[in-house]
Write a protein that holds these residues in place. Structure first.
Motif, PDB file in Angstrom:
ATOM      1  N   VAL A 162       0.848  -1.204   0.000  1.00 18.87           N
ATOM      2  CA  VAL A 162       0.000   0.000   0.000  1.00 18.87           C
ATOM      3  C   VAL A 162       0.879   1.249   0.000  1.00 18.87           C
ATOM      4  O   VAL A 162       0.680   2.174  -0.788  1.00 18.87           O
ATOM      5  N   PHE A 163       1.878   1.269   0.885  1.00 20.90           N
ATOM      6  CA  PHE A 163       2.770   2.428   0.956  1.00 20.90           C
ATOM      7  C   PHE A 163       3.655   2.538  -0.285  1.00 20.90           C
ATOM      8  O   PHE A 163       3.940   3.639  -0.754  1.00 20.90           O
ATOM      9  N   MET A 203      -6.418  11.303  -0.256  1.00 26.13           N
ATOM     10  CA  MET A 203      -6.995  10.835  -1.516  1.00 26.13           C
ATOM     11  C   MET A 203      -6.067   9.806  -2.182  1.00 26.13           C
ATOM     12  O   MET A 203      -6.508   8.735  -2.600  1.00 26.13           O
ATOM     13  N   PHE A 204      -4.779  10.126  -2.260  1.00 25.63           N
ATOM     14  CA  PHE A 204      -3.841   9.209  -2.898  1.00 25.63           C
ATOM     15  C   PHE A 204      -3.620   7.946  -2.062  1.00 25.63           C
ATOM     16  O   PHE A 204      -3.413   6.865  -2.613  1.00 25.63           O
ATOM     17  N   VAL A 231      -4.870   2.059  -1.581  1.00 24.33           N
ATOM     18  CA  VAL A 231      -5.526   0.884  -0.997  1.00 24.33           C
ATOM     19  C   VAL A 231      -6.344   0.167  -2.076  1.00 24.33           C
ATOM     20  O   VAL A 231      -6.256  -1.060  -2.227  1.00 24.33           O
ATOM     21  N   VAL A 232      -7.109   0.928  -2.843  1.00 23.75           N
ATOM     22  CA  VAL A 232      -7.923   0.337  -3.917  1.00 23.75           C
ATOM     23  C   VAL A 232      -7.024  -0.341  -4.947  1.00 23.75           C
ATOM     24  O   VAL A 232      -7.280  -1.474  -5.373  1.00 23.75           O
ATOM     25  N   LEU A 233      -5.949   0.336  -5.356  1.00 26.29           N
ATOM     26  CA  LEU A 233      -5.026  -0.254  -6.333  1.00 26.29           C
ATOM     27  C   LEU A 233      -4.354  -1.512  -5.788  1.00 26.29           C
ATOM     28  O   LEU A 233      -4.157  -2.476  -6.532  1.00 26.29           O
ATOM     29  N   THR A 234      -4.024  -1.517  -4.507  1.00 23.20           N
ATOM     30  CA  THR A 234      -3.424  -2.710  -3.902  1.00 23.20           C
ATOM     31  C   THR A 234      -4.399  -3.880  -3.992  1.00 23.20           C
ATOM     32  O   THR A 234      -3.992  -5.005  -4.312  1.00 23.20           O
ATOM     33  N   ILE A 266      -6.828  -4.295  -6.225  1.00 23.04           N
ATOM     34  CA  ILE A 266      -6.947  -4.683  -7.640  1.00 23.04           C
ATOM     35  C   ILE A 266      -5.711  -5.453  -8.089  1.00 23.04           C
ATOM     36  O   ILE A 266      -5.806  -6.520  -8.699  1.00 23.04           O
ATOM     37  N   ILE A 267      -4.539  -4.908  -7.783  1.00 27.76           N
ATOM     38  CA  ILE A 267      -3.287  -5.569  -8.165  1.00 27.76           C
ATOM     39  C   ILE A 267      -3.189  -6.928  -7.482  1.00 27.76           C
ATOM     40  O   ILE A 267      -2.776  -7.918  -8.101  1.00 27.76           O
ATOM     41  N   GLY A 268      -3.576  -6.997  -6.211  1.00 28.96           N
ATOM     42  CA  GLY A 268      -3.550  -8.272  -5.486  1.00 28.96           C
ATOM     43  C   GLY A 268      -4.465  -9.300  -6.119  1.00 28.96           C
ATOM     44  O   GLY A 268      -4.113 -10.486  -6.220  1.00 28.96           O
ATOM     45  N   PHE A 269      -5.646  -8.875  -6.574  1.00 25.26           N
ATOM     46  CA  PHE A 269      -6.578  -9.785  -7.239  1.00 25.26           C
ATOM     47  C   PHE A 269      -5.963 -10.321  -8.527  1.00 25.26           C
ATOM     48  O   PHE A 269      -5.972 -11.529  -8.780  1.00 25.26           O
ATOM     49  N   VAL A 270      -5.422  -9.416  -9.352  1.00 27.05           N
ATOM     50  CA  VAL A 270      -4.794  -9.827 -10.618  1.00 27.05           C
ATOM     51  C   VAL A 270      -3.580 -10.718 -10.329  1.00 27.05           C
ATOM     52  O   VAL A 270      -3.364 -11.729 -11.005  1.00 27.05           O
ATOM     53  N   HIS A 271      -2.793 -10.350  -9.336  1.00 30.38           N
ATOM     54  CA  HIS A 271      -1.620 -11.148  -8.929  1.00 30.38           C
ATOM     55  C   HIS A 271      -2.069 -12.569  -8.606  1.00 30.38           C
ATOM     56  O   HIS A 271      -1.395 -13.536  -8.978  1.00 30.38           O
TER      57      HIS A 271
END
Length: 182
Positions: free
Chosen positions: A75-76, A156-157, A162-165, A167-172
């Motif tokens: 996330v960070f 905001m960022f 968190v949202v991108l993590t 999504i990326i985790g799902f695709v991973h």
């Protein structure tokens, strides 16, 4: 393993040849960017092929809680690789947030991938990012931070990270091991 190491070498070459061969780089003008991009893309492809093709084994057993630390670190890492640090109020004076995020990402992967191929890949990428910071700072010692942003931008960022993590985790998890243990 040879393909993995060649890919890592190309990653280094694609990033450092501008500073190692400045006259050649300058003589190429705008074409140098295309050459760099091509070297990097080939390097990434070879790293992926080499990494996936290596029969590797775990060197140590890691505690299960490191998976949670890894996910939090990611996330960070994503936050630091976003425009957040330069647009917000907390880290606007940080000179290399993207490289810092890259270091966090690669170290987090070392924590949960104790096999030899992962150690070679992610350690090499960590060393590259640290070296890149040193090289940039020496070549360009003068630097001015961006104007201070707002805490709202940081929030905001961070929320987007968190949202991108997720999504990326799902695709991973679709193409490899799930970082969420599913």
């Amino acid at each position: 393993m040879t393909i993995l190491i060649i890919g890592i070498a190309l990653w280094y070459a694609g990033h450092f040849w501008k500073r190692a061969l400045p006259a050649r780089h300058a003589a190429m003008g705008e074409k140098a960017k295309g050459v760099s991009a091509l070297i990097l893309v080939v390097g990434i492809i070879l790293m992926v092929i080499g990494y996936r093709g290596v029969e590797s084994y775990d060197l140590v057993a890691y505690p299960a809680f490191l998976k949670h630390i890894n996910n939090l670190a990611i996330v960070f890492a994503i936050y630091f690789m976003s425009p957040g640090p330069s647009k917000g109020a907390l880290f606007y004076k940080m000179r290399h947030p993207m490289l810092t995020g890259f270091i966090i990402w690669s170290v987090a992967h070392i924590l949960v991938n104790p096999d030899l191929a992962s150690m070679i890949l992610f350690s090499s990428l960590t060393i590259w990012a640290v070296a890149e910071i040193i090289v940039i700072n020496r070549a360009e010692p003068e630097w001015t931070p961006n104007p201070k942003g707002t805490i709202a931008k940081d929030g905001m960022f961070l929320g987007a990270s968190v949202v991108l993590t997720l999504i990326i985790g799902f695709v991973h998890g679709l193409i490899g091991p799930s970082p969420f243990g599913m």
